[in-house]
Scaffold this active site. Structure first.
Site: not given
Ligand code: 3PG
Length: 212
Positions: A41, A45, A129
């Site tokens: 994943e 960022r 999630k």
């Protein structure tokens, strides 16, 4: 269940990646794959995320590459156009969810509260999630949430590590876990790909243990 989501469940652990140099992505993909966790994943960022997704998807065809920390529909579109096969968001964002549903791309929105779980269920999403898992109460909170939401599978992330991984994986409502400990930015920057393979292989062994 969607085939990609099934594959994530079989993986057990989803390596969460923040990568500075996209050129490292193929080496990282091969290192994770060699450790028995052919999945990543790649989070938005870092500015290298989109290019890293493209390079890993192109050069590591055996690796299931998705995008994480997707905050906007535009980022989701960028991720998909660069080859991401699934999208993960830290919270529930309706625009991102709608975009992914329209494009038929698996979307795993982040939730922390029953209200947010309801928002996801209203979109017929049942793999969510759970973030930030540790700070939100970890295994104890997930157990409590599992009561009313029997049909939901969670991917806890945030504070998952080798010491608590098995505790999460043993919960029937846990689909897989997300974690950055296998491929920390520093390890990638240092070129410590053998260490990443080792960490992935230890995580994969914990997944097998928890399943057995
Ligand atoms: C995520 O985005 O999934 C989490 O930040 C990962 O959390 P960790 O760094 O505590 O593993």
């Amino acid at each position: 269940m969607n085939e990609i989501l099934e594959q994530l469940g079989q993986m057990g652990v989803i390596p969460v990646i923040a990568i500075d140099n996209a050129a490292d992505a193929p080496k990282l993909g091969r290192a994770l794959s060699a450790g028995g966790l052919p999945c990543a994943e790649i989070t938005f960022r870092t500015p290298a995320a989109a290019a890293a997704i493209r390079l890993m998807a192109a050069e590591c065809p055996d690796v299931l590459v998705g995008a994480g920390t997707v905050l906007t529909a535009a980022q989701a579109e960028t991720a998909v156009s660069h080859g991401a096969k699934f999208i993960v968001t830290p919270g529930f964002d309706e625009a991102v969810v709608n975009y992914c549903l329209e494009q038929n791309i698996p979307i795993i929105p982040g939730v922390m509260t029953p209200t947010e779980i309801n928002m996801a269920l209203n979109k017929r999403l049942t793999v969510l999630k759970f973030f930030p898992a540790g700070a939100a109460g970890g295994v104890k909170t997930l157990k409590a949430i599992g009561g009313p939401y029997g049909g939901v599978k969670f991917i806890p992330a945030g504070g998952v590590n080798p010491a608590n991984l098995a505790d999460y994986l043993r919960l029937p409502q846990v689909h897989a876990c997300g974690g950055s400990w296998l491929a920390k930015k520093q390890l990638i920057n240092e070129g410590a790909f053998d260490t990443i393979t080792q960490l992935a292989s230890e995580a994969a062994a914990l997944v097998r243990q928890a399943a057995g």
